[in-house]
Design a protein around this motif. Structure first.
Motif, short mmCIF file in Angstrom:
data_model
loop_
_atom_site.label_atom_id
_atom_site.label_comp_id
_atom_site.label_asym_id
_atom_site.label_seq_id
_atom_site.Cartn_x
_atom_site.Cartn_y
_atom_site.Cartn_z
N ALA A 112 -10.38 20.88 -11.36
CA ALA A 112 -9.89 20.75 -9.99
C ALA A 112 -11.04 20.90 -9.01
CB ALA A 112 -8.82 21.80 -9.71
N ARG A 113 -11.02 20.12 -7.97
CA ARG A 113 -12.01 20.24 -6.89
C ARG A 113 -11.33 20.40 -5.53
NH1 ARG A 113 -17.13 19.45 -8.41
NH2 ARG A 113 -17.49 18.52 -10.46
N ARG A 114 -10.03 20.56 -5.56
CA ARG A 114 -9.29 20.78 -4.32
C ARG A 114 -8.31 21.93 -4.52
NH1 ARG A 114 -7.27 15.01 -2.14
NH2 ARG A 114 -6.89 14.66 -4.35
N ILE A 115 -8.00 22.62 -3.43
CA ILE A 115 -7.07 23.74 -3.48
C ILE A 115 -6.02 23.55 -2.39
CG2 ILE A 115 -8.75 25.36 -4.43
CD1 ILE A 115 -9.27 26.39 -1.64
N LEU B 273 9.26 9.68 -1.73
CA LEU B 273 9.68 10.91 -1.08
C LEU B 273 10.15 10.58 0.33
CD1 LEU B 273 6.70 13.21 -2.13
CD2 LEU B 273 9.02 13.37 -3.01
N SER B 274 11.33 11.04 0.68
CA SER B 274 11.85 10.79 2.02
C SER B 274 12.50 12.04 2.56
CB SER B 274 12.86 9.63 2.01
OG SER B 274 13.96 9.94 1.15
N SER B 275 12.37 12.23 3.88
CA SER B 275 12.92 13.42 4.52
C SER B 275 13.17 13.10 5.98
CB SER B 275 11.95 14.59 4.41
OG SER B 275 12.38 15.70 5.15
N ASP B 276 14.07 13.84 6.61
CA ASP B 276 14.36 13.63 8.02
C ASP B 276 13.17 14.00 8.90
OD1 ASP B 276 16.86 12.77 7.38
OD2 ASP B 276 17.81 14.73 7.65
N GLY B 277 12.35 14.94 8.44
CA GLY B 277 11.19 15.35 9.20
C GLY B 277 9.93 15.24 8.38
N ALA B 278 8.80 15.58 8.98
CA ALA B 278 7.53 15.56 8.26
C ALA B 278 7.56 16.64 7.19
CB ALA B 278 6.37 15.80 9.22
N ALA B 279 7.21 16.29 5.98
CA ALA B 279 7.25 17.25 4.87
C ALA B 279 6.29 16.81 3.79
CB ALA B 279 8.67 17.36 4.32
N ALA B 280 5.97 17.74 2.91
CA ALA B 280 5.08 17.45 1.79
C ALA B 280 5.44 18.36 0.64
CB ALA B 280 3.62 17.64 2.19
N VAL B 281 5.15 17.91 -0.57
CA VAL B 281 5.40 18.71 -1.76
C VAL B 281 4.12 18.79 -2.57
CG1 VAL B 281 7.83 18.05 -1.86
CG2 VAL B 281 6.14 16.76 -3.17
N ALA B 282 4.03 19.83 -3.40
CA ALA B 282 2.91 19.96 -4.33
C ALA B 282 3.30 19.30 -5.64
CB ALA B 282 2.57 21.43 -4.55
N ALA B 283 2.45 18.43 -6.12
CA ALA B 283 2.71 17.74 -7.38
C ALA B 283 1.57 18.04 -8.34
CB ALA B 283 2.82 16.23 -7.16
N VAL B 284 1.90 18.40 -9.58
CA VAL B 284 0.91 18.69 -10.60
C VAL B 284 1.15 17.74 -11.77
CG1 VAL B 284 -0.03 20.41 -12.18
CG2 VAL B 284 0.75 21.10 -9.90
N PHE B 285 0.13 16.97 -12.11
CA PHE B 285 0.23 15.96 -13.16
C PHE B 285 -0.41 16.47 -14.44
CE2 PHE B 285 -0.49 13.44 -9.14
CZ PHE B 285 0.85 13.15 -8.93
N GLN C 61 -3.83 18.33 -9.25
CA GLN C 61 -2.99 18.97 -8.25
C GLN C 61 -3.13 18.19 -6.94
OE1 GLN C 61 -3.08 23.18 -7.99
NE2 GLN C 61 -3.33 23.47 -10.18
N HIS C 62 -2.00 17.69 -6.46
CA HIS C 62 -2.04 16.83 -5.28
C HIS C 62 -0.95 17.23 -4.29
CE1 HIS C 62 -4.94 13.65 -6.50
NE2 HIS C 62 -4.59 14.05 -7.72
N LEU C 63 -1.21 16.89 -3.04
CA LEU C 63 -0.24 17.04 -1.97
C LEU C 63 0.35 15.67 -1.69
CD1 LEU C 63 0.88 19.02 0.23
CD2 LEU C 63 -0.90 18.11 1.71
N LEU C 64 1.65 15.51 -1.88
CA LEU C 64 2.30 14.23 -1.67
C LEU C 64 3.16 14.30 -0.42
CD1 LEU C 64 3.42 13.27 -5.30
CD2 LEU C 64 1.27 12.74 -4.13
N GLY C 65 2.87 13.44 0.54
CA GLY C 65 3.68 13.38 1.75
C GLY C 65 4.82 12.40 1.59
N THR C 66 5.66 12.32 2.60
CA THR C 66 6.77 11.37 2.54
C THR C 66 6.23 9.95 2.50
OG1 THR C 66 6.90 11.49 4.95
CG2 THR C 66 8.40 12.90 3.71
N GLY C 67 6.97 9.08 1.80
CA GLY C 67 6.53 7.71 1.60
C GLY C 67 6.52 7.38 0.13
N ARG C 68 5.88 6.28 -0.23
CA ARG C 68 5.83 5.82 -1.62
C ARG C 68 4.43 6.02 -2.19
NH1 ARG C 68 9.48 0.30 -2.26
NH2 ARG C 68 11.48 1.26 -1.69
N HIS C 69 4.39 6.48 -3.42
CA HIS C 69 3.14 6.69 -4.14
C HIS C 69 3.24 6.02 -5.50
CE1 HIS C 69 2.13 9.89 -1.21
NE2 HIS C 69 3.41 10.19 -1.28
N THR C 70 2.12 5.58 -6.05
CA THR C 70 2.09 5.01 -7.40
C THR C 70 1.25 5.92 -8.30
OG1 THR C 70 0.18 3.63 -6.84
CG2 THR C 70 2.38 2.65 -6.61
N LEU C 71 1.67 6.02 -9.57
CA LEU C 71 1.04 6.93 -10.52
C LEU C 71 0.96 6.27 -11.87
CD1 LEU C 71 0.09 9.82 -11.48
CD2 LEU C 71 2.52 10.27 -11.93
#
Length: 699
Positions: A526-529, A622-634, A653-663
C-alpha cells in the motif's frame, strides 16, 4: 511551613509541586528518619483510572529492595489523598547536576565518571527486571546522587500513572514507546542509554522541537555520540550505540549493560560522584542523619491551610533532593522558561484530549498543564469523540479550567454510547460466472466500522487554520484470501475477532513469525492511507478521504485520524508512513505504523463479494442522495495486475465515490463505511450494484 498532620505522618516542608501532586519532606510518628512523601492531588485521588494504575504499580514497586533503588516505603490513602513515601536522600538529581556541570565546564563527563553515575541505574534495572518489574520512565530527573556519593534510581511504580496526567520525558522514550507499542525491559535499557548519552555528550540524543524529537526517536535518527562529543571514549561510544539501537533486539540486557559499565568504571580512575557533587554544590549542607527531622518533628502541628494551591509553577528548593524524583518527568533539563504557571484542566465528561495552541498534550482530563508561559496568552482546546470541541483563551492568572462538553447528538447517547446490535448482513455473496448483478443497500448501521482513536493515528488541528496534508512511505499488508479461508475454516468468512489473543500468547505478537497452520494470506503493498476529519456539525460533520503523494487541503476541523484497514484480527502488516501536515505555522511530521494504526474490520461490519473472476471485468455502481464515499479493499489474483477505472494499480485499498467504476484482476472485494463515534453519517443509504461486463479486461 509548620508541620502539617497527614494521618500518622507529619509533613515538614513542601519541596516541589507538579502535575500529579506535592512532594514533602516528612516523618512518620515514632520514626525519626525523614521520608520523601508525594501526596497526589485530590482530583487524581478520586479518578478511578488513575487510582487503579497508581495503586497496582506502586504495590509492585514496593516489593523491590536494592541498594541502588530508592525503594517505596509506604503507599496508601489518608484524608482522601493517595500518597507514596520513600526514604529521604540529601543530594541532587542528575537533572540538577548536569546543567551546573556544563555551566562550570566540567561536562561532558569522562567515560569513567559517566559510567560510575549510570552503573547504579543499570544495577537497579537488572534487579527490577529479574523480578519482572519495569520502570518505564528512567530519565535524568529520577537518578539521585547523595552528598555521600550514593546513586539511586527513583520513580518505580509511578511512570504509568504520571503518563496519564503529565506525559513522559520524551527525550528518554524508546522508539517503541514513541510509536505507542508495548514495551519490555529493553525500553528501560534504551532510557538508561539516553541518560548515559546526556552525561557523556552534554546534551540529549535528539535536538529540535518536541514533535521533531519524537519523530526522530521513533525512526532511530539520533545524533551520533561523536558528533556531540568529538573526544568521546571509543569503548563508551560502542556502549551507547548498542544501548540506543532502534530495534529492541539490538540492545543489550540490563545485565549486559551493567557488565559493560563496570568495565568502563574499572578502567579509568576518575573522580567519584561524591567529589563531583561537593565541587558543584559547595553551599549545600549535610545534616547528620535524623538531626533535622527530630528537631522539626517536635514543633507544634498546624492544621492544613484551606487556601493551599492545588497546582502551581514547578519549584525545587535549592537544598532539596527529590527523594520521590520523577515528580517532574516530562520536563527537560536544558532550559526552563520563566515565568511560567500550571493549569489544572478538568472536563465533564472526563477523558477529553487537550490541545494548547494546536499542539496535542499527552494524557487526558483531568490533566495538569505545566510550564505555560506567563508572557503570552494561549488558546486551549478540548476534544472528545461524540462532543463538540471546546476552546478558549487562557490567562496566566488561571489555576483551574473546567469545561462542560456539549454532546454532538443526544447527550445520553454521547455519554453512554449503546452497543450496536450486530446484524448478520455482511456475509456478502459469492459472485458466480452466470450470477445476475448484485444489488444491495450499504448503510452505516449494517456495513460500517467505527474508527477508534486508540487505533488510528490522531493528528490535532486548529479549527480556524487550513492545512496541506500528504503521506509518503509504503506498507506491506496482510489480507485474508477468502477462498483459502473458506477451505480451512469451512465458512466463507475470516476467523472471528479476538482482540486479546495477542496479549495472551507471545506467538501472536506482531513481531513474531507466523505460526504454522495459519490461514494463508496475501501480501500486497500500500502507498496510500485513509483519513477522517472530525468537524463540528456546522462545518460539515465528518469528512473521509485518502492520503498519498499528492497533497490534500483540509480545514475547519479539530482532528485528523489516519489509518489503514485490515480484515485480519491478528495481522502482520509492516512499514511506516510519514504524514506531513503543513500550515502557516510550519510543518509537522507524524508517523503512521502499519501495524499499530491498522483498524480491524470484522466480518459483520463489511459487505464481501467473493469468487470474482480475475479474467473478467466488473462494473461497480454507487449511488446516494448526497455526496458519499466508501472504503473498498480488493483481494488481487496475484497472476495479473489490478485495474481500476481503466488504469493499473498496485493499491488494494481505495476510496470509491458515487458513480460507476470498473474493476478487473481481483478475486474478491469488500466494502465498508468508516465512521467516527457511534453516529450515522451522510454515507448512510448508498446503493451498490456490481455487474459482470461482457468486454474483456485490459492486460
Amino acid at each position: 511551613m509548620s508541620p502539617e498532620p497527614f494521618g500518622e505522618y507529619r509533613l515538614l516542608e513542601k519541596v516541589a509541586e507538579s502535575a500529579t501532586g506535592e512532594l514533602f519532606r516528612a516523618v512518620r510518628a515514632g520514626a525519626p528518619e525523614p521520608l520523601a512523601l508525594e501526596r497526589m492531588h485530590p482530583e487524581l485521588s478520586r479518578d478511578a483510572g488513575f487510582r487503579e494504575v497508581f495503586l497496582s504499580d506502586a504495590e509492585v514497586a514496593k516489593g523491590l529492595s536494592h541498594e541502588c533503588i530508592a525503594s517505596v516505603a509506604a503507599i496508601g490513602e489518608r484524608n482522601g489523598r493517595l500518597f507514596l513515601a520513600r526514604p529521604w536522600v540529601e543530594g541532587v538529581s542528575l537533572e540538577e547536576l548536569l546543567p551546573r556541570a556544563i555551566e562550570e565546564k566540567l561536562a561532558p563527563f569522562s567515560a569513567g565518571l559517566a559510567a560510575r553515575l549510570v552503573l547504579p541505574v543499570s544495577r537497579a534495572l537488572r534487579h527490577a527486571h529479574s523480578q519482572k518489574v519495569l520502570h518505564r520512565g528512567v530519565s535524568l530527573s529520577n537518578v539521585l546522587v547523595s552528598f555521600d556519593g550514593e546513586v539511586k534510581l527513583a520513580g518505580f511504580g509511578m511512570a504509568r500513572a504520571r503518563l496519564r496526567v503529565a506525559g513522559a520525558a520524551r527525550p528518554f522514550l524508546s522508539p517503541e514507546q514513541a510509536r505507542g507499542r508495548e514495551v519490555d525491559a529493553r525500553s528501560d535499557v534504551f532510557a538508561a542509554g539516553a541518560t548515559l548519552y546526556a552525561l557523556a555528550c552534554g546534551r540529549l540524543p535528539v535536538q529540535g522541537d518536541e514533535g521533531d524529537r519524537l519523530s526522530r526517536i521513533a525512526t532511530g535518527e539520533l545524533d551520533p555520540p561523536r558528533e556531540a562529543n568529538p573526544s568521546i571514549d571509543p569503548q563508551l561510544e560502542g556502549v551507547l550505540q548498542r544501548a540506543l539501537a532502534l530495534s529492541p533486539d539490538g540492545r543489550p540486557s540490563s545485565e549486559e549493560l551493567t557488565s559493560a559499565l563496570e568495565e568502563l568504571a574499572r578502567r579509568e580512575q576518575a573522580d567519584g560522584p561524591a567529589k563531583v557533587v561537593s565541587q558543584l554544590f559547595p553551599d549545600r549542607k549535610r545534616p547528620r542523619r535524623g538531626q533535622a527531622a527530630q528537631a522539626i518533628a517536635s514543633a507544634p502541628a498546624q492544621s492544613p491551610r484551606a487556601d493551599r494551591p492545588r497546582a502551581g509553577p514547578f519549584r525545587i528548593w535549592p537544598w532539596a533532593l527529590l527523594g520521590a524524583a520523577g515528580l517532574v518527568a516530562g520536563g527537560y533539563w536544558l532550559e526552563r522558561p520563566e515565568p511560567t504557571y500550571s493549569l489544572l484542566v478538568t472536563s465533564e465528561p472526563a477523558g477529553a484530549q487537550v490541545l494548547v495552541d494546536g499542539k496535542l498534550r499527552t494524557g487526558a482530563t483531568p490533566l495538569t498543564l505545566q510550564g505555560l508561559s506567563a508572557d503570552r496568552h494561549r488558546r486551549i482546546e478540548l476534544v472528545a469523540s461524540g462532543y463538540l470541541p471546546f476552546s478558549r483563551e487562557l490567562e496566566p492568572s488561571m489555576k483551574h479550567l473546567h469545561a462542560r462538553l456539549e454532546a454532538r447528538g443526544s447527550p445520553a447517547e454521547a455519554k453512554e454510547p449503546a452497543a450496536m446490535a450486530p446484524i448478520p448482513s455482511a456475509e456478502g455473496v459469492a459472485f458466480d460466472a452466470e450470477a445476475p448483478p448484485v444489488k444491495v443497500t450499504l448503510s452505516s448501521r449494517r456495513h460500517s466500522v467505527h474508527i477508534p482513536s486508540s487505533r488510528a493515528l490522531r493528528i490535532p488541528l486548529n479549527l480556524l487554520s487550513h492545512y496541506t496534508v500528504s503521506a509518503s512511505g509504503s506498507a506491506t499488508l496482510d489480507l485474508v484470501d477468502p477462498a483459502l479461508a473458506a477451505q480451512q475454516s469451512g465458512r466463507g468468512r475470516s476467523p472471528p475477532f479476538d482482540q486479546d489473543s495477542r496479549k495472551r500468547s507471545g506467538a501472536w505478537r506482531p513481531e513474531a513469525p507466523r505460526p504454522p497452520g495459519l490461514i494463508s494470506i496475501l501480501r500486497p503493498e500500500a502507498r496510500r492511507i485513509f483519513y477522517m476529519l472530525e468537524q463540528p456539525p456546522a462545518h460539515g460533520g465528518e469528512s473521509f478521504g485518502q492520503l498519498g503523494g499528492s497533497a490534500v487541503k483540509v480545514g475547519r476541523a479539530t482532528l485528523l485520524y489516519a489509518f489503514l484497514l485490515t480484515d485480519r484480527a491478528q495481522q502482520y502488516n509492516a512499514g511506516t508512513f510519514q504524514v506531513a501536515v503543513v500550515s502557516e505555522d510550519g510543518k509537522e511530521v507524524y508517523l503512521l505504523d502499519a501495524r499499530e494504526h491498522a483498524v480491524y474490520v470484522a466480518p459483520e461490519d463489511r459487505f464481501l463479494i467473493r469468487r470474482l473472476d480475475p479474467e473478467a471485468s466488473y462494473r461497480i455502481g454507487l449511488s446516494s442522495d448526497g455526496a458519499a464515499a466508501v472504503a473498498a479493499v480488493f483481494t488481487p489474483d496475484g497472476s495479473r495486475p489490478l485495474w481500476l477505472d481503466g488504469s493499473p494499480t498496485a493499491e488494494t485499498q481505495h476510496l470509491l465515490g458515487t458513480g460507476r467504476h470498473t474493476l478487473s484482476g481481483a478475486k474478491s472485494l469488500w466494502l465498508t463505511l468508516p465512521l467516527l463515534g457511534q453516529e450515522e453519517n451522510s454515507a448512510a443509504g448508498i446503493e451498490l450494484e456490481v455487474a459482470r461486463l461482457a468486454s474483456q479486461p485490459p492486460r
